[in-house]
Design an enzyme around this catalytic site. Sequence first.
Site, PDB file in Angstrom:
ATOM      1  CG  ASP A 346      54.415  63.446 -42.694  1.00 52.91           C
ATOM      2  OD1 ASP A 346      55.140  63.616 -43.687  1.00 52.91           O
ATOM      3  OD2 ASP A 346      53.643  62.470 -42.594  1.00 52.91           O
ATOM      4  CG  HIS A 369      59.056  62.861 -42.229  1.00 51.39           C
ATOM      5  ND1 HIS A 369      58.051  61.967 -42.547  1.00 51.39           N
ATOM      6  CD2 HIS A 369      59.412  62.562 -40.945  1.00 51.39           C
ATOM      7  CE1 HIS A 369      57.817  61.159 -41.514  1.00 51.39           C
ATOM      8  NE2 HIS A 369      58.634  61.508 -40.527  1.00 51.39           N
TER       9      HIS A 369
END
Length: 539
Positions: A346, A369
Amino acid sequence: MKLRAKGIGLLLLVLLALCSTIDVCDARIGKHWRQRGSQSSSQLKKKGKGKKGSSHRQYSRNQTSPKPPVSSTPSPGAGKGYQNPYQPSPSPTPNAPVSPSPSPANGNRHSSSKSPTPSCGKGSQPPPQPPSAGSQGAVFNVVDFGAKGDGVSDDTKAFEGAWAAACKQGASTVLVPPELEFLVGPISFSGPYCKPNIIFQLEGTILAPTGAKAWGSGLLQWLEFTKLNGIVIQGNGIINGRGQQWWTYSDPDDEDDDDTQYNVELDRMPQIKPTALRFYGSFKVVVADITIINSSQCHLKFDNCQEVMVHDVTISSPENSLNTDGIHLQNSKDVSIHHTNLACGDDCISIQTGCSNINIHNVNCGPGHGISIGGLGRDNTKACVSNVTVRDINMFRTTTGVRIKTWQGGIGLVQDIRFSNIQVSEVQMPIMIDQFYCDRSTCRNQTSAVAVSGVQYENIRGTFTIKPVHFACSDSLPCSGISLTGVQLRPVQIPHYHLNNPFCWQAFGELYTPTVPPVACLQIGKPAGNNLQSYHDIC
């Protein structure tokens, strides 16, 4: 006779002076070498009330002295001395946990030079000695409190005991010794009645439980430090969340899956996944040198903290380990994160509401991310973030680069954000503002929004695989004060990816230099009827 008496007196005075000089020199040498002498294991165990079994005697032969704590005041330097180029490692096999590196036998990475031999000359003083473990206060070794360190026995009680002793003492150290693995269940190292300035010296490995029973119906964190003043976690050790118990998906049609017991245990795991290491309501926090791997969810979280420093930390989990943020900040101020390597499933760093005065530099990010502010304003909530600097960053194969994301329906303001010297390599969308963020299949259209104003992009360079720039801003509160300087992003064709041109919607600002590719969609100037209130009025 008088002359003879005077001669004898002078001779006595000379002899007395010579003897006095020799005594002072001898005493000084003796005192100096007593200072240099190493502390005995009984001194290091002072105040300890736990067991004194063979495990401690075995460890004491190569005991590591705790490092002096690092100041949590953010460094004002620009970090230009950081010369190491980013060398990305191959992405882990899907769902394969990251393998920890073995802990070094000697936890101290820096060798200290030998002190010079003192001289007995006139006016000489012994040279200052480097701080020893004793100068940091009492040292409480978890082994002395009954920890086995075999990776199987539950050592939670021993950690609780060592912490309670350090908490009562203050200005002390909890030592997790090297070359041992400690199985520790959910635990809270809590204040507010702890005395300040405690060092948690992590040299060994802490393992999370993998059985569902340890987590009950679900917990939000595994290792938690709450309401503390002057807490330092440092060392060459590893925190291993063993989160693959939550990541793994068992396919009922897989004929090769014969690990029935494992699948049964997995089915029992609670849906709520714990953060590996969380700090709450604490002041002057330092996290340095440690490694955190394979968390079931977020690896390192700071909530309601002030004066935080994170440096030389490694965080790693597989690319497809869902929701495994590297570092998560919320309601925290005066935070510095630097010289840190982050790879996860993430956001490498996630900055949420209530954060201000955040300085992030010299960080390697990928996979993951990217570095994100938000999502902010979920469920029509108020969200405020200000004064964030992200600079000197390397990103490799992340889904986004530097991103601001807000939900429709929220209120608040994101202001004074600077992204500078960001090197991206095969990043899908390097620059993004998304005021229509939605992580569901559909989200209801709403008029109100968290405003975005004063965002600088400087020297964002490298390669992208989908879209170089994406500015999707609110119709009711357009993005204002966006500036682009030295943006050079070139496409890299990846199979199954479709390349897109820059996209802008209701985005206003300035192009201070030509960009590659041209971002002609950015509207120059300010939005018409821009009645944006000040940060203090809104937040």
